[in-house]
Design an enzyme around this catalytic site. Structure first.
Site, PDB file in Angstrom:
ATOM      1  N   ILE A  30       0.826  -1.210   0.000  1.00  0.00           N
ATOM      2  CA  ILE A  30       0.000   0.000   0.000  1.00  0.00           C
ATOM      3  C   ILE A  30       0.867   1.270   0.000  1.00  0.00           C
ATOM      4  O   ILE A  30       0.462   2.303  -0.532  1.00  0.00           O
ATOM      5  CB  ILE A  30      -0.986  -0.034   1.198  1.00  0.00           C
ATOM      6  CG1 ILE A  30      -2.187   0.861   0.933  1.00  0.00           C
ATOM      7  CG2 ILE A  30      -0.304   0.291   2.519  1.00  0.00           C
ATOM      8  CD1 ILE A  30      -3.366   0.558   1.845  1.00  0.00           C
ATOM      9  N   ASN A  85      12.095  -7.780   6.552  1.00  0.00           N
ATOM     10  CA  ASN A  85      12.331  -7.318   7.920  1.00  0.00           C
ATOM     11  C   ASN A  85      11.848  -8.406   8.876  1.00  0.00           C
ATOM     12  O   ASN A  85      10.731  -8.919   8.714  1.00  0.00           O
ATOM     13  CB  ASN A  85      11.559  -6.026   8.171  1.00  0.00           C
ATOM     14  CG  ASN A  85      12.022  -4.898   7.261  1.00  0.00           C
ATOM     15  OD1 ASN A  85      13.201  -4.744   7.022  1.00  0.00           O
ATOM     16  ND2 ASN A  85      11.091  -4.124   6.731  1.00  0.00           N
ATOM     17  N   GLN A  92      10.278  -4.627  11.109  1.00  0.00           N
ATOM     18  CA  GLN A  92       9.063  -5.392  10.784  1.00  0.00           C
ATOM     19  C   GLN A  92       7.855  -4.762  11.476  1.00  0.00           C
ATOM     20  O   GLN A  92       7.902  -4.470  12.677  1.00  0.00           O
ATOM     21  CB  GLN A  92       9.219  -6.861  11.228  1.00  0.00           C
ATOM     22  CG  GLN A  92       8.078  -7.748  10.755  1.00  0.00           C
ATOM     23  CD  GLN A  92       8.282  -9.232  11.088  1.00  0.00           C
ATOM     24  OE1 GLN A  92       9.193  -9.596  11.830  1.00  0.00           O
ATOM     25  NE2 GLN A  92       7.426 -10.071  10.530  1.00  0.00           N
ATOM     26  N   HIS A  98       7.215 -12.067   5.051  1.00  0.00           N
ATOM     27  CA  HIS A  98       7.026 -11.596   3.674  1.00  0.00           C
ATOM     28  C   HIS A  98       8.316 -11.031   3.113  1.00  0.00           C
ATOM     29  O   HIS A  98       9.218 -10.656   3.865  1.00  0.00           O
ATOM     30  CB  HIS A  98       5.940 -10.504   3.609  1.00  0.00           C
ATOM     31  CG  HIS A  98       6.193  -9.341   4.535  1.00  0.00           C
ATOM     32  ND1 HIS A  98       5.936  -9.401   5.880  1.00  0.00           N
ATOM     33  CD2 HIS A  98       6.678  -8.100   4.301  1.00  0.00           C
ATOM     34  CE1 HIS A  98       6.242  -8.246   6.444  1.00  0.00           C
ATOM     35  NE2 HIS A  98       6.704  -7.441   5.506  1.00  0.00           N
ATOM     36  N   HIS A 100       9.695  -8.015   0.527  1.00  0.00           N
ATOM     37  CA  HIS A 100       9.408  -6.807  -0.249  1.00  0.00           C
ATOM     38  C   HIS A 100      10.190  -6.924  -1.562  1.00  0.00           C
ATOM     39  O   HIS A 100      11.392  -7.232  -1.531  1.00  0.00           O
ATOM     40  CB  HIS A 100       9.945  -5.554   0.450  1.00  0.00           C
ATOM     41  CG  HIS A 100       9.265  -5.195   1.725  1.00  0.00           C
ATOM     42  ND1 HIS A 100       8.371  -4.159   1.817  1.00  0.00           N
ATOM     43  CD2 HIS A 100       9.360  -5.710   2.973  1.00  0.00           C
ATOM     44  CE1 HIS A 100       7.941  -4.043   3.057  1.00  0.00           C
ATOM     45  NE2 HIS A 100       8.531  -4.981   3.793  1.00  0.00           N
TER      46      HIS A 100
HETATM   47  P1  AMP Z   1       7.229  -4.633   7.215  1.00  0.00           P
HETATM   48  O1  AMP Z   1       7.289  -3.262   7.825  1.00  0.00           O
HETATM   49  O2  AMP Z   1       8.511  -5.107   6.622  1.00  0.00           O
HETATM   50  O3  AMP Z   1       6.613  -5.629   8.188  1.00  0.00           O
HETATM   51  O4  AMP Z   1       6.256  -4.498   5.978  1.00  0.00           O
HETATM   52  C1  AMP Z   1       4.884  -4.391   6.093  1.00  0.00           C
HETATM   53  C2  AMP Z   1       4.385  -3.699   4.862  1.00  0.00           C
HETATM   54  O5  AMP Z   1       3.003  -3.953   4.748  1.00  0.00           O
HETATM   55  C3  AMP Z   1       4.567  -2.177   4.863  1.00  0.00           C
HETATM   56  O6  AMP Z   1       5.439  -1.801   3.811  1.00  0.00           O
HETATM   57  C4  AMP Z   1       3.153  -1.653   4.662  1.00  0.00           C
HETATM   58  O7  AMP Z   1       3.082  -0.534   3.790  1.00  0.00           O
HETATM   59  C5  AMP Z   1       2.424  -2.854   4.083  1.00  0.00           C
HETATM   60  N1  AMP Z   1       0.996  -2.879   4.341  1.00  0.00           N
HETATM   61  C6  AMP Z   1       0.364  -2.689   5.526  1.00  0.00           C
HETATM   62  N2  AMP Z   1      -0.960  -2.774   5.363  1.00  0.00           N
HETATM   63  C7  AMP Z   1      -1.183  -3.044   4.041  1.00  0.00           C
HETATM   64  C8  AMP Z   1      -2.363  -3.247   3.242  1.00  0.00           C
HETATM   65  N3  AMP Z   1      -3.578  -3.186   3.772  1.00  0.00           N
HETATM   66  N4  AMP Z   1      -2.188  -3.507   1.938  1.00  0.00           N
HETATM   67  C9  AMP Z   1      -0.960  -3.566   1.384  1.00  0.00           C
HETATM   68  N5  AMP Z   1       0.182  -3.376   2.090  1.00  0.00           N
HETATM   69  C10 AMP Z   1       0.069  -3.122   3.390  1.00  0.00           C
END
Ligand code: AMP
Length: 138
Positions: A30, A85, A92, A98, A100
């Protein structure tokens, strides 16, 4: 409680999916840190790299490679970062393992600042660190 990614995978929350198979999905992050920034996520919920099974992690990486090729074809970035992360201190925020996949267009479009500590380390420091990791791997 299920993670926001599990809710996305269950289609309870909308997302822009780009790939799905039996084990893994990929959808747009997002935040769109850069154009095409995509997350590759196993359908089963594992908190982080310490709990995800190795075979599943390998499949997640395989999908990240496919997605990288697609991003290259779609947007012609100059490069791609793949990162994960694991743990709050690493950044994280969603505790569902996941990767990126982040297309890069300019050196400045994402800031990673990895400090180079080489000048503070002796040969023995490197030897000892490698020894500890090798011992932990065996
Ligand atoms: P991390 O900070 O490595 O755990 O990554 C989590 C990621 O999830 C972040 O980059 C957020 O922008 C993404 N994220 C959180 N909520 C959503 C959502 N509803 N749809 C798509 N991405 C999301």
């Amino acid at each position: 409680m299920s993670t926001i990614f599990s809710k996305i995978i269950a289609k309870e929350i909308p997302a822009h999916f780009v790939y799905e198979d039996d084990l893994v999905v990929a959808f747009l992050d997002i935040s769109q840190a850069t154009k095409g920034h995509t997350l590759v996520v196993p359908k089963a919920e594992f908190r982080d790299i310490f709990s995800v099974p190795e075979d599943l992690a390998a499949h997640v990486m395989k999908v990240a490679v496919k997605v990288s090729h697609a991003l290259q074809k779609a947007f012609e970035p100059a490069g791609i970062n793949i990162l994960s992360n694991n743990g709050e201190k690493s950044g994280q925020t969603v505790f569902h393992f996941h990767l990126h996949v982040i297309p890069r267009y300019e050196k400045e479009d994402v800031k990673f600042s990895l400090k180079n500590n080489m000048s503070n380390l002796s040969l023995d420091d490197y030897k000892e660190r490698a020894r500890l990791i090798k011992a932990a791997l065996s």
